[in-house]
Design a protein around this motif. Sequence first.
Motif, PDB file in Angstrom:
ATOM      1  N   TRP A  16      28.126   3.698 -60.916  1.00 49.95           N
ATOM      2  CA  TRP A  16      28.570   3.142 -59.625  1.00 49.95           C
ATOM      3  C   TRP A  16      29.585   2.029 -59.834  1.00 49.95           C
ATOM      4  CZ3 TRP A  16      28.164   6.306 -55.909  1.00 49.95           C
ATOM      5  CH2 TRP A  16      27.091   7.191 -55.865  1.00 49.95           C
ATOM      6  N   TYR A  20      33.222   2.250 -58.125  1.00 49.21           N
ATOM      7  CA  TYR A  20      33.735   1.279 -57.146  1.00 49.21           C
ATOM      8  C   TYR A  20      34.910   0.475 -57.713  1.00 49.21           C
ATOM      9  CZ  TYR A  20      29.856   2.650 -54.166  1.00 49.21           C
ATOM     10  OH  TYR A  20      28.994   3.379 -53.384  1.00 49.21           O
ATOM     11  N   TRP A  37      30.185   9.314 -48.025  1.00 48.49           N
ATOM     12  CA  TRP A  37      29.163  10.249 -48.487  1.00 48.49           C
ATOM     13  C   TRP A  37      28.615  11.083 -47.346  1.00 48.49           C
ATOM     14  CZ3 TRP A  37      27.963  11.380 -53.462  1.00 48.49           C
ATOM     15  CH2 TRP A  37      28.609  10.587 -54.429  1.00 48.49           C
ATOM     16  N   GLY A  66      21.808   0.220 -50.077  1.00 46.13           N
ATOM     17  CA  GLY A  66      22.776   0.916 -50.941  1.00 46.13           C
ATOM     18  C   GLY A  66      24.004   1.249 -50.119  1.00 46.13           C
ATOM     19  N   CYS A  67      24.624   0.184 -49.578  1.00 46.63           N
ATOM     20  CA  CYS A  67      25.683   0.351 -48.555  1.00 46.63           C
ATOM     21  C   CYS A  67      26.998   0.877 -49.118  1.00 46.63           C
ATOM     22  CB  CYS A  67      25.924  -0.966 -47.843  1.00 46.63           C
ATOM     23  SG  CYS A  67      26.466  -2.268 -48.971  1.00 46.63           S
ATOM     24  N   GLY A  68      27.173   0.825 -50.455  1.00 46.58           N
ATOM     25  CA  GLY A  68      28.438   1.292 -51.034  1.00 46.58           C
ATOM     26  C   GLY A  68      29.620   0.545 -50.434  1.00 46.58           C
ATOM     27  N   ASP A  88      23.674  -3.688 -51.945  1.00 47.79           N
ATOM     28  CA  ASP A  88      23.932  -2.694 -52.986  1.00 47.79           C
ATOM     29  C   ASP A  88      23.768  -3.391 -54.333  1.00 47.79           C
ATOM     30  OD1 ASP A  88      25.653   0.233 -52.797  1.00 47.79           O
ATOM     31  OD2 ASP A  88      25.432  -0.709 -54.773  1.00 47.79           O
ATOM     32  N   TYR A  89      23.284  -2.650 -55.343  1.00 49.77           N
ATOM     33  CA  TYR A  89      23.128  -3.291 -56.661  1.00 49.77           C
ATOM     34  C   TYR A  89      24.433  -3.346 -57.429  1.00 49.77           C
ATOM     35  CZ  TYR A  89      22.309   1.199 -59.313  1.00 49.77           C
ATOM     36  OH  TYR A  89      22.394   2.426 -59.889  1.00 49.77           O
ATOM     37  N   VAL A 113      22.069  -6.711 -54.252  1.00 47.44           N
ATOM     38  CA  VAL A 113      20.596  -6.659 -54.313  1.00 47.44           C
ATOM     39  C   VAL A 113      20.185  -5.362 -55.001  1.00 47.44           C
ATOM     40  CG1 VAL A 113      18.536  -6.284 -52.868  1.00 47.44           C
ATOM     41  CG2 VAL A 113      20.207  -8.017 -52.200  1.00 47.44           C
ATOM     42  N   ASP A 114      19.302  -5.482 -55.986  1.00 53.83           N
ATOM     43  CA  ASP A 114      18.703  -4.279 -56.578  1.00 53.83           C
ATOM     44  C   ASP A 114      17.377  -4.036 -55.860  1.00 53.83           C
ATOM     45  OD1 ASP A 114      17.483  -2.314 -58.006  1.00 53.83           O
ATOM     46  OD2 ASP A 114      17.722  -3.265 -59.963  1.00 53.83           O
ATOM     47  N   VAL A 115      17.315  -2.983 -55.085  1.00 53.47           N
ATOM     48  CA  VAL A 115      16.117  -2.759 -54.267  1.00 53.47           C
ATOM     49  C   VAL A 115      14.911  -2.367 -55.123  1.00 53.47           C
ATOM     50  CG1 VAL A 115      17.475  -2.174 -52.227  1.00 53.47           C
ATOM     51  CG2 VAL A 115      16.641  -0.336 -53.691  1.00 53.47           C
ATOM     52  N   LEU A 116      15.154  -2.068 -56.400  1.00 57.28           N
ATOM     53  CA  LEU A 116      14.022  -1.712 -57.272  1.00 57.28           C
ATOM     54  C   LEU A 116      13.421  -2.939 -57.959  1.00 57.28           C
ATOM     55  CD1 LEU A 116      15.409   1.561 -58.895  1.00 57.28           C
ATOM     56  CD2 LEU A 116      14.123   1.268 -56.781  1.00 57.28           C
ATOM     57  N   LYS A 133      21.768   6.176 -46.614  1.00 60.98           N
ATOM     58  CA  LYS A 133      22.493   7.461 -46.723  1.00 60.98           C
ATOM     59  C   LYS A 133      22.854   7.618 -48.194  1.00 60.98           C
ATOM     60  CE  LYS A 133      26.523   7.828 -44.500  1.00 60.98           C
ATOM     61  NZ  LYS A 133      27.539   7.884 -45.571  1.00 60.98           N
ATOM     62  N   GLY A 134      22.065   8.426 -48.896  1.00 63.75           N
ATOM     63  CA  GLY A 134      22.394   8.752 -50.288  1.00 63.75           C
ATOM     64  C   GLY A 134      21.824   7.830 -51.348  1.00 63.75           C
ATOM     65  N   THR A 135      21.159   6.742 -50.953  1.00 64.87           N
ATOM     66  CA  THR A 135      20.676   5.797 -51.975  1.00 64.87           C
ATOM     67  C   THR A 135      19.332   6.241 -52.569  1.00 64.87           C
ATOM     68  OG1 THR A 135      21.881   4.048 -50.899  1.00 64.87           O
ATOM     69  CG2 THR A 135      20.131   3.367 -52.407  1.00 64.87           C
TER      70      THR A 135
HETATM   71  C1  LIG Z   1      25.559   8.045 -52.805  1.00 61.03           C
HETATM   72  S1  LIG Z   1      26.031   6.363 -52.726  1.00 61.03           S
HETATM   73  C2  LIG Z   1      25.911   6.081 -50.985  1.00 61.03           C
HETATM   74  C3  LIG Z   1      26.644   4.852 -50.531  1.00 61.03           C
HETATM   75  C4  LIG Z   1      26.547   4.593 -49.010  1.00 61.03           C
HETATM   76  N1  LIG Z   1      25.172   4.528 -48.552  1.00 61.03           N
HETATM   77  C5  LIG Z   1      27.278   5.666 -48.235  1.00 61.03           C
HETATM   78  O1  LIG Z   1      26.636   6.438 -47.529  1.00 61.03           O
HETATM   79  O2  LIG Z   1      28.508   5.730 -48.356  1.00 61.03           O
HETATM   80  C6  LIG Z   1      24.543   5.556 -53.346  1.00 61.03           C
HETATM   81  C7  LIG Z   1      24.619   4.048 -53.363  1.00 61.03           C
HETATM   82  O3  LIG Z   1      23.344   3.523 -53.756  1.00 61.03           O
HETATM   83  C8  LIG Z   1      23.567   2.369 -54.543  1.00 61.03           C
HETATM   84  N2  LIG Z   1      22.329   2.134 -55.313  1.00 61.03           N
HETATM   85  C9  LIG Z   1      21.754   2.957 -56.212  1.00 61.03           C
HETATM   86  N3  LIG Z   1      20.638   2.393 -56.725  1.00 61.03           N
HETATM   87  C10 LIG Z   1      20.483   1.192 -56.115  1.00 61.03           C
HETATM   88  C11 LIG Z   1      19.532   0.138 -56.221  1.00 61.03           C
HETATM   89  N4  LIG Z   1      18.528   0.207 -57.093  1.00 61.03           N
HETATM   90  N5  LIG Z   1      19.662  -0.937 -55.415  1.00 61.03           N
HETATM   91  C12 LIG Z   1      20.711  -1.020 -54.541  1.00 61.03           C
HETATM   92  N6  LIG Z   1      21.663  -0.076 -54.425  1.00 61.03           N
HETATM   93  C13 LIG Z   1      21.557   1.025 -55.196  1.00 61.03           C
HETATM   94  C14 LIG Z   1      24.790   2.749 -55.383  1.00 61.03           C
HETATM   95  O4  LIG Z   1      25.447   1.641 -55.952  1.00 61.03           O
HETATM   96  C15 LIG Z   1      25.635   3.479 -54.342  1.00 61.03           C
HETATM   97  O5  LIG Z   1      26.492   2.592 -53.666  1.00 61.03           O
END
Ligand SMILES: C[S@@+](CC[C@H](N)C(=O)[O-])C[C@H]1O[C@@H](n2cnc3c(N)ncnc32)[C@H](O)[C@@H]1O
Length: 222
Positions: A16, A20, A37, A66-68, A88-89, A113-116, A133-135
């Motif tokens: 990621w 980015y 996405w 995980g707002c990207g 987003d992490y 922020v790392d949500v994990l 969406k996708g996170t």
């Molecule tokens: C498929 S992309 C989707 C981005 C955005 N939600 C969108 O729809 O355009 C997944 C996102 O999740 C973020 N991500 C993955 N693992 C994460 C974590 N542990 N904590 C926060 N963000 C995370 C990635 O950096 C990436 O931006």
Amino acid sequence: MAEELSSSKLGTLEYWEQTYDKEIENFNEFGDEGEVWFGIQTAKRVVNWLKNKQVDKENSSIIDIGCGNGFSCCMLAEAGFKQITGVDYSEKAIKLAKSIAESKNLNIDYKVVDVLNKEENLNSKKYDIAIDKGTYDAIGLCPDDPRTKRYLYKEFLLRVLANDSLFIITSCNWTSKELENFFTESNEFEIVEEIKAPITFQFGGSTGSTTSTLVFKFKKSN
Ligand SMILES: C[S@@+](CC[C@H](N)C(=O)[O-])C[C@H]1O[C@@H](n2cnc3c(N)ncnc32)[C@H](O)[C@@H]1O
């Protein structure tokens, strides 16, 4: 129990950050905001659902997990929602999201922020709506113990959601049934409805959509 997905680079922070980094360059050079996405319509369906339910735009606090690049956050802000946080992490994702919001004059709170991270509770703030969406999809692709990580993701939701809040998740890797089973298995979440996408494929007599969007209600257990 659902089977784990095969791991992929999409489950790593390194991937990621590199992605980015390139998107920042493209934004600075060409004004290109980067990947949306699952397409614009998928984000729009969620925003329209919230508008149709007459969710309070002034007072509802919304978190995009995980707002990207912050595409959904911007769409929510443009629709009039006032309290939006994107996390987003990836530091690079947050840098890009901040530049895009600034270029559109939108007021969105972005944080790395790392949500994990089990310690992460966003300073004890509670949100009325969480969107993803996708996170959860990306987390399910982690090369290292994705099952534990999916549970850490759910624990994050339990820490940051207010009672009676909504959690709206869009996934391309899990079916509606798999999402429902995972999020409702310990009774904190109940399904509200599925936001249906138009039929996008037909195969062998079956029809379906390539993404699933589900709305859950969160009930805090005592
Ligand atoms: C498929 S992309 C989707 C981005 C955005 N939600 C969108 O729809 O355009 C997944 C996102 O999740 C973020 N991500 C993955 N693992 C994460 C974590 N542990 N904590 C926060 N963000 C995370 C990635 O950096 C990436 O931006």
